[in-house]
Scaffold this active site. Structure first.
Site, PDB file in Angstrom:
ATOM      1  N   TYR A  39       0.819  -1.215   0.000  1.00 45.87           N
ATOM      2  CA  TYR A  39       0.000   0.000   0.000  1.00 45.87           C
ATOM      3  C   TYR A  39       0.854   1.267   0.000  1.00 45.87           C
ATOM      4  CZ  TYR A  39      -4.123  -2.836   0.771  1.00 45.87           C
ATOM      5  OH  TYR A  39      -5.142  -3.736   0.621  1.00 45.87           O
ATOM      6  N   ARG A 186       3.673   8.819   6.479  1.00 46.57           N
ATOM      7  CA  ARG A 186       2.471   9.368   7.122  1.00 46.57           C
ATOM      8  C   ARG A 186       1.241   9.373   6.226  1.00 46.57           C
ATOM      9  NH1 ARG A 186       4.822  14.941   9.603  1.00 46.57           N
ATOM     10  NH2 ARG A 186       4.724  14.314  11.767  1.00 46.57           N
ATOM     11  N   LYS A 239       6.366   8.813  15.062  1.00 50.56           N
ATOM     12  CA  LYS A 239       5.461   8.094  14.154  1.00 50.56           C
ATOM     13  C   LYS A 239       4.468   7.225  14.927  1.00 50.56           C
ATOM     14  CE  LYS A 239       3.395   6.073  10.905  1.00 50.56           C
ATOM     15  NZ  LYS A 239       2.336   6.790  10.181  1.00 50.56           N
ATOM     16  N   ASN A 243       0.099   7.676  15.429  1.00 44.91           N
ATOM     17  CA  ASN A 243      -0.956   6.668  15.236  1.00 44.91           C
ATOM     18  C   ASN A 243      -1.709   6.391  16.533  1.00 44.91           C
ATOM     19  OD1 ASN A 243      -0.383   6.402  12.561  1.00 44.91           O
ATOM     20  ND2 ASN A 243       0.746   4.488  12.733  1.00 44.91           N
ATOM     21  N   ARG A 246      -4.371   8.884  17.507  1.00 42.02           N
ATOM     22  CA  ARG A 246      -5.658   8.700  16.815  1.00 42.02           C
ATOM     23  C   ARG A 246      -6.433   7.541  17.440  1.00 42.02           C
ATOM     24  NH1 ARG A 246      -6.477  11.218  12.170  1.00 42.02           N
ATOM     25  NH2 ARG A 246      -7.661   9.528  11.218  1.00 42.02           N
ATOM     26  N   HIS A 277     -15.123  24.264  19.589  1.00 44.70           N
ATOM     27  CA  HIS A 277     -14.098  24.805  20.489  1.00 44.70           C
ATOM     28  C   HIS A 277     -12.776  24.789  19.718  1.00 44.70           C
ATOM     29  CE1 HIS A 277     -11.252  25.168  23.720  1.00 44.70           C
ATOM     30  NE2 HIS A 277     -12.205  25.223  24.651  1.00 44.70           N
ATOM     31  N   ARG A 279      -9.778  24.490  20.517  1.00 45.37           N
ATOM     32  CA  ARG A 279      -8.680  23.603  20.901  1.00 45.37           C
ATOM     33  C   ARG A 279      -9.140  22.163  21.105  1.00 45.37           C
ATOM     34  NH1 ARG A 279      -7.888  28.283  23.316  1.00 45.37           N
ATOM     35  NH2 ARG A 279      -8.890  27.680  25.260  1.00 45.37           N
ATOM     36  N   CYS A 293      -2.005   0.186  10.415  1.00 41.10           N
ATOM     37  CA  CYS A 293      -1.243   1.211  11.141  1.00 41.10           C
ATOM     38  C   CYS A 293      -1.721   1.438  12.571  1.00 41.10           C
ATOM     39  CB  CYS A 293      -1.288   2.514  10.358  1.00 41.10           C
ATOM     40  SG  CYS A 293      -0.392   2.370   8.805  1.00 41.10           S
ATOM     41  N   LYS A 354     -11.736   0.906   6.232  1.00 37.08           N
ATOM     42  CA  LYS A 354     -12.245   2.289   6.218  1.00 37.08           C
ATOM     43  C   LYS A 354     -12.961   2.530   4.887  1.00 37.08           C
ATOM     44  CE  LYS A 354      -8.191   4.683   4.409  1.00 37.08           C
ATOM     45  NZ  LYS A 354      -7.259   5.758   4.581  1.00 37.08           N
ATOM     46  N   ARG A 361      -7.224  -5.467   6.088  1.00 42.07           N
ATOM     47  CA  ARG A 361      -6.323  -5.968   7.140  1.00 42.07           C
ATOM     48  C   ARG A 361      -6.797  -5.477   8.503  1.00 42.07           C
ATOM     49  NH1 ARG A 361      -0.681  -3.942   4.944  1.00 42.07           N
ATOM     50  NH2 ARG A 361      -2.002  -2.155   4.558  1.00 42.07           N
TER      51      ARG A 361
HETATM   52  N1  LIG Z   1      -0.735   1.345   4.647  1.00 36.70           N
HETATM   53  C1  LIG Z   1      -0.635   2.576   5.087  1.00 36.70           C
HETATM   54  O1  LIG Z   1      -1.528   3.407   4.882  1.00 36.70           O
HETATM   55  C2  LIG Z   1       0.583   3.035   5.842  1.00 36.70           C
HETATM   56  C3  LIG Z   1       0.680   4.375   6.204  1.00 36.70           C
HETATM   57  C4  LIG Z   1       1.806   4.810   6.891  1.00 36.70           C
HETATM   58  C5  LIG Z   1       2.798   3.895   7.224  1.00 36.70           C
HETATM   59  N2  LIG Z   1       2.675   2.582   6.879  1.00 36.70           N
HETATM   60  C6  LIG Z   1       3.766   1.666   7.218  1.00 36.70           C
HETATM   61  O2  LIG Z   1       4.458   1.373   6.020  1.00 36.70           O
HETATM   62  C7  LIG Z   1       4.923   0.033   6.037  1.00 36.70           C
HETATM   63  C8  LIG Z   1       4.365  -0.728   4.850  1.00 36.70           C
HETATM   64  O3  LIG Z   1       2.959  -0.793   4.965  1.00 36.70           O
HETATM   65  P1  LIG Z   1       2.071  -1.358   3.784  1.00 36.70           P
HETATM   66  O4  LIG Z   1       0.658  -1.057   4.154  1.00 36.70           O
HETATM   67  O5  LIG Z   1       2.586  -0.876   2.475  1.00 36.70           O
HETATM   68  O6  LIG Z   1       2.350  -2.930   3.919  1.00 36.70           O
HETATM   69  P2  LIG Z   1       2.059  -4.045   2.838  1.00 36.70           P
HETATM   70  O7  LIG Z   1       1.905  -5.314   3.563  1.00 36.70           O
HETATM   71  O8  LIG Z   1       0.940  -3.594   1.929  1.00 36.70           O
HETATM   72  O9  LIG Z   1       3.379  -4.073   1.965  1.00 36.70           O
HETATM   73  C9  LIG Z   1       4.566  -4.634   2.405  1.00 36.70           C
HETATM   74  C10 LIG Z   1       5.154  -5.406   1.240  1.00 36.70           C
HETATM   75  O10 LIG Z   1       6.450  -5.857   1.608  1.00 36.70           O
HETATM   76  C11 LIG Z   1       6.658  -7.098   0.971  1.00 36.70           C
HETATM   77  N3  LIG Z   1       7.804  -7.777   1.586  1.00 36.70           N
HETATM   78  C12 LIG Z   1       7.829  -8.568   2.687  1.00 36.70           C
HETATM   79  N4  LIG Z   1       9.095  -8.995   2.922  1.00 36.70           N
HETATM   80  C13 LIG Z   1       9.871  -8.435   1.954  1.00 36.70           C
HETATM   81  C14 LIG Z   1      11.253  -8.476   1.667  1.00 36.70           C
HETATM   82  N5  LIG Z   1      12.100  -9.188   2.422  1.00 36.70           N
HETATM   83  N6  LIG Z   1      11.711  -7.814   0.595  1.00 36.70           N
HETATM   84  C15 LIG Z   1      10.872  -7.093  -0.179  1.00 36.70           C
HETATM   85  N7  LIG Z   1       9.541  -7.006   0.037  1.00 36.70           N
HETATM   86  C16 LIG Z   1       9.050  -7.681   1.099  1.00 36.70           C
HETATM   87  C17 LIG Z   1       5.328  -7.809   1.111  1.00 36.70           C
HETATM   88  O11 LIG Z   1       5.212  -8.864   0.189  1.00 36.70           O
HETATM   89  C18 LIG Z   1       4.355  -6.664   0.866  1.00 36.70           C
HETATM   90  O12 LIG Z   1       3.970  -6.586  -0.498  1.00 36.70           O
HETATM   91  C19 LIG Z   1       4.492  -0.543   7.391  1.00 36.70           C
HETATM   92  O13 LIG Z   1       5.533  -0.372   8.294  1.00 36.70           O
HETATM   93  C20 LIG Z   1       3.313   0.329   7.776  1.00 36.70           C
HETATM   94  O14 LIG Z   1       3.137   0.380   9.170  1.00 36.70           O
HETATM   95  C21 LIG Z   1       1.598   2.136   6.183  1.00 36.70           C
END
Ligand SMILES: NC(=O)c1ccc[n+]([C@@H]2O[C@H](COP(=O)([O-])OP(=O)(O)OC[C@H]3O[C@@H](n4cnc5c(N)ncnc54)[C@H](O)[C@@H]3O)[C@@H](O)[C@H]2O)c1
Length: 457
Positions: A39, A186, A239, A243, A246, A277, A279, A293, A354, A361
């Protein structure tokens, strides 16, 4: 060759709003590897490609990589009116983006490496196995002069205690031979492309030079300020607390919703008026808190807090309140039933964590479905955006609503018409009074035909 590229990059620097020399105008010389194409990783990789960089995306999921190279993605993102699938296809055709499972391939051709691999949580414990594997893959191909930016959400302390030593297994020294930075991600799913540009960022580095290099790289995409931080740990902690704040805020309004229901006043009106308000900024109640997250953030902080011997009582309580919301929603259903649970069918509309997302997930909707099934009810859930298959999932609204005694409205989606009253009235079982449990204010201000009752959470 690497030196040539760095010299070229040096001549492309100019001053930008982030107060550091940037690559604006010279981004096509950049070679960026993005590890993890989920994502965050996919839209981030495409954002660099859109600015002219040559991007190699690396993911261990071979099926995902094959789909991406064939121009297929199920993500719901869009940028300036163009859907992510079309952006993906254009960048593939232009040769600015390619996906691979072979880390060495990316490491050979790229000197800017971004890690978006995350930490899933199992039974309250963050699992670092994927991140470790990713760091080892990077270490095997790490070259002098490379920049590694970690963007996933981590247990505070993990960049220094886990990522750094794994990368140094390459034999290279962080801060001297390669640059290491941590910059939290973020964005909100569904607004990723836009927020990569507009969301202010936080950037930390092992050294000032590491941090400056990371800010230069990120400024290729991000136009908002990239605030420098004094250490990895500051940004990692900021970070997770963003989260958790929220999660705690939502727990507060979820608890409030249960109070206002008994008091007989509308929680949404209370919140809207309280928020006048200057604040006060209360969020909205709902069926629970899902996604990767928010629910996981507490467990990242908790892993570090336990090591340091610090209790996190308020945050744990908030998590528990949010985890109890699916049970509360199910109780509202059970209270409305005019037939025994074993004879009842419930239509669930929306399974995503959402609105307008395909991400299910840790979605509270899945817990609600399971609790209804455990109580002996038949469940038919419809969500056109969610790809995951469940045996309680159906393909259309009619199949969900047919013979249902009640409806639970959990997430808005294109393709779910919550006010198709002809369909509702023709499909719902009307031997008792069919009801809709509205967890998202979907029916606020909507005129509902007589014969259907709407109850808000
Ligand atoms: N999804 C969100 O909106 C969001 C927002 C802010 C922060 N984050 C953070 O960003 C990070 C990624 O989140 P996401 O939602 O994209 O997760 P995700 O599960 O959608 O994507 C992670 C990807 O990493 C791959 N992966 C696993 N092991 C790997 C490896 N050894 N080498 C290469 N790829 C590998 C998985 O196959 C998967 O496709 C997390 O730490 C999450 O907390 C996510």
């Amino acid at each position: 060759m690497l030196q040539d590229r760095q010299n070229q990059q040096a001549t492309n620097h100019n001053c930008d709003s982030n107060g550091c020399a940037g690559y604006k105008g010279g981004a096509e010389n950049l070679r960026v590897a993005v590890f993890g194409l989920g994502y965050v990783g996919l839209p981030l990789a495409l954002s660099f490609a859109l600015r002219g960089c040559r991007v190699v995306g690396v993911d261990t999921n071979a099926e995902l990589v094959a789909e991406l190279n064939a121009g297929i993605t199920y993500h719901q993102e869009q940028y300036q009116g163009e859907g992510i699938q079309s952006i993906l296809r254009r960048q593939l055709e232009a040769g600015r983006f390619t996906a691979t499972t072979i880390a060495a391939q990316a490491m050979e051709s790229c000197d800017n490496i971004i890690i978006t691999v995350g930490l899933p949580v199992h039974d309250g414990e963050p699992f670092a196995g994927y991140l470790e594997e990713c760091c080892r893959d990077i270490a095997r191909g790490l070259k002098k002069g490379d920049l590694v930016v970690v963007r996933g959400t981590l247990v505070p302390g993990m960049t220094r205690r886990l990522v750094l030593p794994l990368l140094e297994e390459s034999g290279l020294k962080a801060g001297r031979d390669f640059a290491l930075a941590y910059s939290s991600e973020r964005i909100a799913e569904g607004r990723a492309f836009e927020e990569f540009v507009t969301m202010p960022g936080l950037v930390s580095g092992l050294t000032e030079n590491c941090r400056a290099r990371a800010r230069r790289l990120l400024a290729v995409v991000t136009e908002a300020p990239l605030h420098p931080a004094s250490s990895f740990e500051v940004v990692e902690t900021a970070k997770v607390v963003e989260n958790i704040s929220r999660d705690v805020n939502i727990a507060l309004v979820n608890e409030l919703a249960r109070f206002t229901k008994e008091l007989g006043v509308d929680v949404f009106e209370v919140i809207a008026l309280a928020n006048t308000h200057q604040r006060v900024k209360l969020l909205q109640p709902g069926p629970g808190v899902g996604g990767y997250c928010l629910p996981n953030a507490l467990y990242y902080l908790d892993a570090a807090a336990r090591r340091l011997g610090v209790p996190l009582e308020l945050m744990h309580t908030a998590r528990r309140v949010n985890e109890e919301m699916p049970r509360h929603v199910v109780n509202l259903v059970l209270r409305r039933l005019s037939v025994p649970p074993s004879q009842a069918k419930i239509a669930v509309l929306g399974l995503a964590m959402k609105d307008y997302s395909g991400d299910d997930r840790l979605s509270p909707a899945l817990t609600i479905c399971q609790l209804l099934l455990d109580a002996g009810l038949q469940v038919a859930a419809f969500d056109p955006a969610v790809q995951t298959q469940y045996n309680f999932k159906v393909d259309n609204m009619r199949a969900a609503l047919s013979g249902a005694h009640g409806v639970v409205a959990l997430a808005r989606q294109h393709g779910i018409d919550f006010t198709d009253w002809d369909l509702f009235l023709s499909c719902l079982d009307r031997t008792g009074t069919p009801f809709i449990i509205d967890t998202k204010q979907i029916y606020r201000g909507v005129s509902v035909p007589s014969g259907i009752v709407v109850e808000s959470i």
